[in-house]
Write a protein that holds these residues in place. Structure first.
Motif, PDB file in Angstrom:
ATOM      1  N   ALA A 174      -5.968  -7.881  34.125  1.00  0.00           N
ATOM      2  CA  ALA A 174      -4.558  -7.137  34.332  1.00  0.00           C
ATOM      3  C   ALA A 174      -3.602  -8.302  34.547  1.00  0.00           C
ATOM      4  CB  ALA A 174      -4.731  -6.408  35.582  1.00  0.00           C
ATOM      5  N   LEU A 175      -3.689  -9.209  35.146  1.00  0.00           N
ATOM      6  CA  LEU A 175      -2.471 -10.035  35.363  1.00  0.00           C
ATOM      7  C   LEU A 175      -2.213 -10.894  34.102  1.00  0.00           C
ATOM      8  CD1 LEU A 175      -3.631 -11.557  38.955  1.00  0.00           C
ATOM      9  CD2 LEU A 175      -1.443 -10.083  38.455  1.00  0.00           C
ATOM     10  N   ALA A 176      -3.439 -11.296  33.230  1.00  0.00           N
ATOM     11  CA  ALA A 176      -3.076 -12.055  32.148  1.00  0.00           C
ATOM     12  C   ALA A 176      -2.580 -11.132  30.904  1.00  0.00           C
ATOM     13  CB  ALA A 176      -4.503 -12.485  31.591  1.00  0.00           C
ATOM     14  N   ILE A 225       1.708  -5.899  34.929  1.00  0.00           N
ATOM     15  CA  ILE A 225       1.260  -5.859  36.330  1.00  0.00           C
ATOM     16  C   ILE A 225       1.562  -7.225  36.682  1.00  0.00           C
ATOM     17  CG2 ILE A 225      -0.935  -5.981  37.792  1.00  0.00           C
ATOM     18  CD1 ILE A 225      -0.435  -3.299  36.684  1.00  0.00           C
ATOM     19  N   ALA A 226       2.383  -7.253  38.045  1.00  0.00           N
ATOM     20  CA  ALA A 226       2.780  -8.587  38.674  1.00  0.00           C
ATOM     21  C   ALA A 226       2.048  -9.099  39.718  1.00  0.00           C
ATOM     22  CB  ALA A 226       3.987  -8.411  39.053  1.00  0.00           C
ATOM     23  N   ALA A 227       0.969  -8.373  40.283  1.00  0.00           N
ATOM     24  CA  ALA A 227       0.235  -8.401  41.542  1.00  0.00           C
ATOM     25  C   ALA A 227      -0.786  -7.610  41.540  1.00  0.00           C
ATOM     26  CB  ALA A 227       0.920  -8.717  42.518  1.00  0.00           C
ATOM     27  N   VAL A 272      -4.585  -2.539  45.440  1.00  0.00           N
ATOM     28  CA  VAL A 272      -3.051  -2.164  45.093  1.00  0.00           C
ATOM     29  C   VAL A 272      -2.704  -3.100  43.882  1.00  0.00           C
ATOM     30  CG1 VAL A 272      -0.851  -2.635  46.116  1.00  0.00           C
ATOM     31  CG2 VAL A 272      -2.951  -1.911  47.614  1.00  0.00           C
ATOM     32  N   LEU A 273      -2.215  -2.180  42.941  1.00  0.00           N
ATOM     33  CA  LEU A 273      -1.558  -2.914  41.852  1.00  0.00           C
ATOM     34  C   LEU A 273      -0.063  -2.833  41.842  1.00  0.00           C
ATOM     35  CD1 LEU A 273      -3.550  -0.913  39.216  1.00  0.00           C
ATOM     36  CD2 LEU A 273      -4.195  -3.198  40.118  1.00  0.00           C
ATOM     37  N   VAL A 274       0.664  -3.942  41.514  1.00  0.00           N
ATOM     38  CA  VAL A 274       1.884  -3.911  41.667  1.00  0.00           C
ATOM     39  C   VAL A 274       2.562  -4.085  40.066  1.00  0.00           C
ATOM     40  CG1 VAL A 274       4.346  -5.018  42.315  1.00  0.00           C
ATOM     41  CG2 VAL A 274       2.043  -5.172  43.801  1.00  0.00           C
ATOM     42  N   MET A 275       3.284  -2.721  39.746  1.00  0.00           N
ATOM     43  CA  MET A 275       3.708  -2.720  38.506  1.00  0.00           C
ATOM     44  C   MET A 275       5.062  -3.028  38.400  1.00  0.00           C
ATOM     45  SD  MET A 275       2.726  -1.814  35.291  1.00  0.00           S
ATOM     46  CE  MET A 275       3.218  -0.831  33.822  1.00  0.00           C
ATOM     47  N   ASP A 320       9.605  -2.567  41.321  1.00  0.00           N
ATOM     48  CA  ASP A 320       8.367  -2.605  41.593  1.00  0.00           C
ATOM     49  C   ASP A 320       7.456  -1.435  42.122  1.00  0.00           C
ATOM     50  OD1 ASP A 320       8.280  -5.010  40.942  1.00  0.00           O
ATOM     51  OD2 ASP A 320       7.899  -5.979  43.038  1.00  0.00           O
ATOM     52  N   ALA A 321       6.732  -0.820  41.456  1.00  0.00           N
ATOM     53  CA  ALA A 321       5.853   0.315  41.999  1.00  0.00           C
ATOM     54  C   ALA A 321       4.694  -0.047  42.467  1.00  0.00           C
ATOM     55  CB  ALA A 321       5.617   1.340  40.760  1.00  0.00           C
ATOM     56  N   GLU A 322       4.125   0.182  43.730  1.00  0.00           N
ATOM     57  CA  GLU A 322       2.701  -0.285  44.153  1.00  0.00           C
ATOM     58  C   GLU A 322       1.851   0.871  44.101  1.00  0.00           C
ATOM     59  OE1 GLU A 322       3.472  -1.773  48.208  1.00  0.00           O
ATOM     60  OE2 GLU A 322       4.800  -3.004  47.705  1.00  0.00           O
TER      61      GLU A 322
END
Length: 295
Positions: free
Chosen positions: A8-10, A110-112, A121-124, A139-141
């Motif tokens: 997701a992060l890559a 996906i930033a985190a 928790v995904l940070v979009m 940022d949407a958590e």
């Protein structure tokens, strides 16, 4: 594991073109409860195209909703059941006032990815720019129940300390019975907010209000109460969704002035003031002192 944090992060960012018209802005404002009373000049700036000012939280739905919660679930490395998903928090930074009509480019990634043990928790992150430069970033958590436990970074704490002392201003706003149905016309078609059967499968006895609807309603209350309706003074608005809101119930919005902004807490009046939202609104100038209203 349904969530592959590394993948997701890559993954590369997704870029798309978005556009909006005054009709979209008007519909959004109605979806967050604007227009009551219908002939009030303070409300007409949200509901009449010849006087239209854009509340900054419109950015969360502009162009049909730049990828947020739903968009994050379609990213590489993410394969989860929508019924396990909740919107955990939202932040927005506005670089300049939003135009009543526009076209822009939205870039999302996906930033985190955080491991909370019993949940992930995904940070979009979405950044939006037009021909004149950056417009906003958000940022949407995305809170996914049952998907944690792989030993990853826990990330920042979700707890926010309650402000000390009595609030400087308090207002109440009632959520309409059809508020979630009206708000979803701005682009959030998650059945959790309309389908009783789906809501029960997700663990709720009936459909709940969209978190971003509460987000917008609260920002409007702050702007109308502390800023005389001047939407251009809002620099940023970040919040954590501390509990659910049900259509038809009254909400209590408490505001504590702080240099350059306000701390805000929202609770469900008829459920013993159960907390539903906590956050901070930043302004471009100190909040001017006014006498508290009679609510």
């Amino acid at each position: 594991m349904p969530i592959d944090a590394a993948e997701a992060l890559a993954a590369g960012p997704r870029t798309g073109e978005i556009s909006w018209t005054p009709r979209d802005v008007l519909l959004y404002h109605l979806g967050i409860g604007a227009g009551l009373p219908a002939t009030d000049p303070a409300e007409l700036r949200y509901t009449l195209e010849t006087r239209l000012h854009v509340l900054p939280s419109f950015a969360t739905v502009a162009g049909g909703g730049p990828p947020g919660v739903i968009g994050g679930l379609s990213m590489p490395g993410v394969d989860v059941d929508l019924a396990r998903v909740l919107h955990g928090g939202q932040s927005l930074t506005v670089h300049r006032p939003l135009p009543v009509a526009g076209a822009a480019t939205a870039t999302s990634r996906i930033a985190a990815v955080y491991d909370k043990g019993t949940a992930a928790v995904l940070v979009m992150r979405t950044e939006v720019a037009d021909g004149d430069g950056p417009l906003w970033a958000g940022d949407a958590e995305i809170f996914v129940r049952g998907e944690g436990g792989w030993g990853g970074d826990r990330g920042p704490s979700a707890r926010t300390a309650a402000p000390a002392g009595e609030p400087d201003r308090t207002v109440e706003r009632t959520v309409r019975e059809d508020q979630a149905l009206l708000y979803r016309l701005s682009g959030d078609y998650n059945p959790l907010h309309a389908d009783p059967e789906f809501a029960r499968r997700a663990g709720f006895d009936r459909p709940i209000l969209q978190g971003l609807c509460t987000y917008g309603m609260t920002l409007k209350a702050v702007v109308d109460t502390l800023l005389d309706g001047d939407v251009t003074r809002v620099r940023s608005w970040s919040t954590r969704f501390a509990g659910v809101v049900y259509p038809g119930e009254p909400l209590r919005v408490r505001m504590w002035r702080r240099d350059g902004g306000a701390l805000v807490a929202v609770s469900a009046v008829e459920r013993d003031d159960a907390p539903v939202l906590t956050g901070t609104v930043a302004f471009d100038a100190p909040v001017r002192e006014t006498a508290p209203p009679v609510c």
